[in-house]
Design an enzyme around this catalytic site. Structure first.
Site, PDB file in Angstrom:
ATOM      1  N   SER A 184      28.314  47.437  40.544  1.00 22.79           N
ATOM      2  CA  SER A 184      29.081  47.924  41.673  1.00 22.79           C
ATOM      3  C   SER A 184      28.631  47.506  42.832  1.00 22.79           C
ATOM      4  O   SER A 184      28.184  46.510  43.329  1.00 22.79           O
ATOM      5  CB  SER A 184      29.336  49.384  41.238  1.00 22.79           C
ATOM      6  OG  SER A 184      30.566  49.742  42.111  1.00 22.79           O
ATOM      7  N   ASP A 192      23.834  34.774  48.360  1.00 24.64           N
ATOM      8  CA  ASP A 192      24.417  33.909  49.236  1.00 24.64           C
ATOM      9  C   ASP A 192      23.809  33.462  50.281  1.00 24.64           C
ATOM     10  O   ASP A 192      23.868  32.553  50.707  1.00 24.64           O
ATOM     11  CB  ASP A 192      25.940  34.531  49.588  1.00 24.64           C
ATOM     12  CG  ASP A 192      26.933  34.411  48.576  1.00 24.64           C
ATOM     13  OD1 ASP A 192      26.358  33.814  46.985  1.00 24.64           O
ATOM     14  OD2 ASP A 192      28.127  34.452  48.245  1.00 24.64           O
ATOM     15  N   LYS A 247      30.597  44.541  37.703  1.00 26.76           N
ATOM     16  CA  LYS A 247      31.922  45.475  38.034  1.00 26.76           C
ATOM     17  C   LYS A 247      32.062  45.000  39.385  1.00 26.76           C
ATOM     18  O   LYS A 247      31.545  45.483  40.340  1.00 26.76           O
ATOM     19  CB  LYS A 247      31.395  46.849  37.888  1.00 26.76           C
ATOM     20  CG  LYS A 247      32.624  47.805  38.409  1.00 26.76           C
ATOM     21  CD  LYS A 247      32.037  49.261  38.179  1.00 26.76           C
ATOM     22  CE  LYS A 247      33.153  50.151  38.752  1.00 26.76           C
ATOM     23  NZ  LYS A 247      33.600  49.944  40.248  1.00 26.76           N
TER      24      LYS A 247
END
Length: 539
Positions: A288, A299, A313
């Site tokens: 989460s 990234d 999730k």
């Protein structure tokens, strides 16, 4: 669990209030019971906000639990006001209980340790005790969360526990007290490495992290290990706030609603950003909000991710208050990495997948060395265009041996370098396979010796007389290659220049070992020139 910024929460409520008023202003008058009203509200909110479609069976159901069950979403839940307060306290790691760390066992839950000031410890419970019943209810067969739920309760109330201690069955009455576990913990490790654990994304987590970062910087932190293992999430705003210390105010995540409308959320802007090497630890329970943070650091290439693939999730829940005071937690958005990469049911794959090896050991090893004039004691790993220096002495210790072996054995050709004075030698695939030369780069290496267990006696001939007081387990070791366990050895010194070694349990020797000689001193007090590693195979 994760929540959108407050504007989403308010917009959902305003939509509901607007429709509620329309109903009562229409020509037809309706009288709802509390249950009917709540049922209607839940169906309305699901149909207008959930990213999942409610089945016909759910639409026609007259029971709230059945409506939510038919939504087929494991993250959408209905809470009473009291249950929701408990849920929020759990995110903030603030609740009322007896102060124990435990694990599920066959008979109940076993106490592993106590929190400081634990009422359970004060009442006389001990580590190793197994709680078998709570207030007369047996907890055998329950999940850990179900069992603990019975133990928790109101502040100042007492819970009656039946405990198995060896063959005894004991009874205790224990007061429930407020427990507040900080969501941020940290310490400065060797080599100026700051180790910070984020266990949940609570309301105060960003401010606690700021305090910890300031403290670590004052202590001279030069590298960071951020531990998100077992962190199942929390508030997304906390994740955005924390990300600001790493990625500035760049995009933190991309959200999509039920109509595939896209929303980009930025990290919070702070006075300073950490521009030092970071290793992020994750595992299968990193989920989460933790995955929002992990995906962003990946990234932007701000951290080396070490551990096991995360939970996956990638959906967001929004909280809606109902007119009766209860709460509906509803999945309203899916989220993606800043570059739009899928997270839900996919997870985040680490740069270094450690499998069963402790990722913290791997991280500590990667940060254990410092580039110097003589790099002979160092192993360099190139990952994500960054260099990580491994102290071979630390790697050869029993505690870190498995981590060192794993790093070497799983490295690709061209990513590992051995220190050679001021220079580095790139290791080939064959070098990595024949890794004895890697592990003992700074030793004089001898050709491999093959011996039978029946003739497991070693004779070491020296060029000078030896101080017999320096002959022993600290200077001569026979080590099993796989486990790095030391083999017990008896020592004899003959003619002062020859040492004879007798493995105590020679019959058990099997496979590959290292014979290490280091630290012997001459009879006249000076160090003998010795630092030798000899590979040995027992048949």
């Amino acid at each position: 669990m994760k929540y959108l910024k407050k504007k989403w929460f308010k917009s959902g409520l305003l939509a509901f209030v607007f429709l509620f008023n329309l109903l009562f202003l229409s020509d037809t008058s309706y009288a709802y019971s509390d249950n009917e009203q709540s049922l209607w509200e839940v169906k309305y909110l699901i149909q207008n906000n959930s990213i999942y479609n409610l089945s016909e069976e759910g639409i026609n159901s007259q029971d709230i639990s059945e409506v939510i069950k038919n939504l087929k979403d494991p993250y959408s839940e209905y809470y009473t006001k009291e249950e929701f307060n408990e849920f929020v306290r759990a995110i903030n790691q603030n609740f009322y209980g007896i102060g124990i760390y435990n694990e599920l066992v066959t008979e109940g839950i076993k106490i592993n340790s106590f929190l400081k000031g634990s009422s359970a410890e004060e009442a006389g419970l001990k580590v190793g005790d197994i709680i078998t019943s709570v207030d007369g209810k047996g907890i055998k067969g329950l999940t850990a969360s179900e069992a603990v739920k019975y133990i928790k309760g109101g502040k100042g109330t007492f819970v009656n526990l039946s405990v198995k201690r060896g063959e005894q069955v004991l009874n205790f009455s224990v007061e429930r007290r407020e427990i507040n576990i900080p969501t941020i913990e940290g310490e400065l490790l060797d080599n100026k490495v700051a180790y910070i654990i984020i266990s949940s994304f609570g309301e105060d987590t960003p401010s606690l992290l700021k305090e910890k970062l300031i403290d670590m910087n004052k202590k001279g932190a030069e590298k960071y290990i951020i531990d998100l293992r077992n962190n199942t999430g929390g508030y997304t705003n906390s994740a955005y706030d924390i990300l600001g210390y790493f990625i500035e105010d760049n995009i933190a995540t991309v959200m999509k609603d039920k109509d595939k409308n896209e929303y980009k959320y930025k990290a919070f802007k702070h006075d300073y950003v950490i521009n030092k090497d970071i290793i992020l630890l994750v595992n299968e329970y990193t989920a989460s909000a933790s995955e929002i943070l992990s995906a962003a650091l990946r990234d932007y290439n701000k951290a080396l991710i070490v551990g096991i693939k995360t939970y996956g999730k990638g959906v967001q829940q929004t909280i809606f208050s109902l007119s009766n005071g209860d709460v509906l937690k509803l999945t309203t958005h899916s989220f993606y990495s800043p570059l739009g990469k899928e997270i839900n049911n996919v997870g985040i794959m680490p740069n270094v997948n450690t499998n069963k090896i402790d990722p913290l050991k791997v991280a500590k090893l990667l940060f254990s060395g410092n580039k110097s004039i003589d790099n002979k004691k160092l192993l360099k790993l190139l990952q994500n265009n960054k260099e990580y220096y491994i102290d071979l002495e630390k790697g050869r210790s029993k505690e870190y041996w498995d981590a060192l072996k794993y790093i070497v054995n799983t490295s690709t050709e061209g990513s590992l370098f051995l220190g050679k004075g001021i220079n580095w030698t790139k290791l080939t695939e064959e070098d990595i396979k024949e890794n004895f030369n890697v592990y003992f780069n700074d030793y004089t290496k001898m050709p491999k010796l093959v011996k039978s267990k029946e003739k497991a006696v070693f004779k070491i001939k020296l060029n000078k007389n030896v101080d017999i007081n320096t002959v022993g387990a600290n200077s001569i070791k026979l080590i099993q290659e796989e486990t790095f366990e030391e083999v017990k050895i008896n020592y004899d010194v003959e003619n002062k220049d020859e040492i004879i070694l007798y493995p105590v349990e020679a019959a058990k020797l099997q496979g590959d070992y290292f014979l290490i000689i280091e630290g012997l001193k001459g009879e006249e007090g000076g160090k003998l020139k010795n630092k030798v590693a000899l590979p040995v195979h027992f048949e």
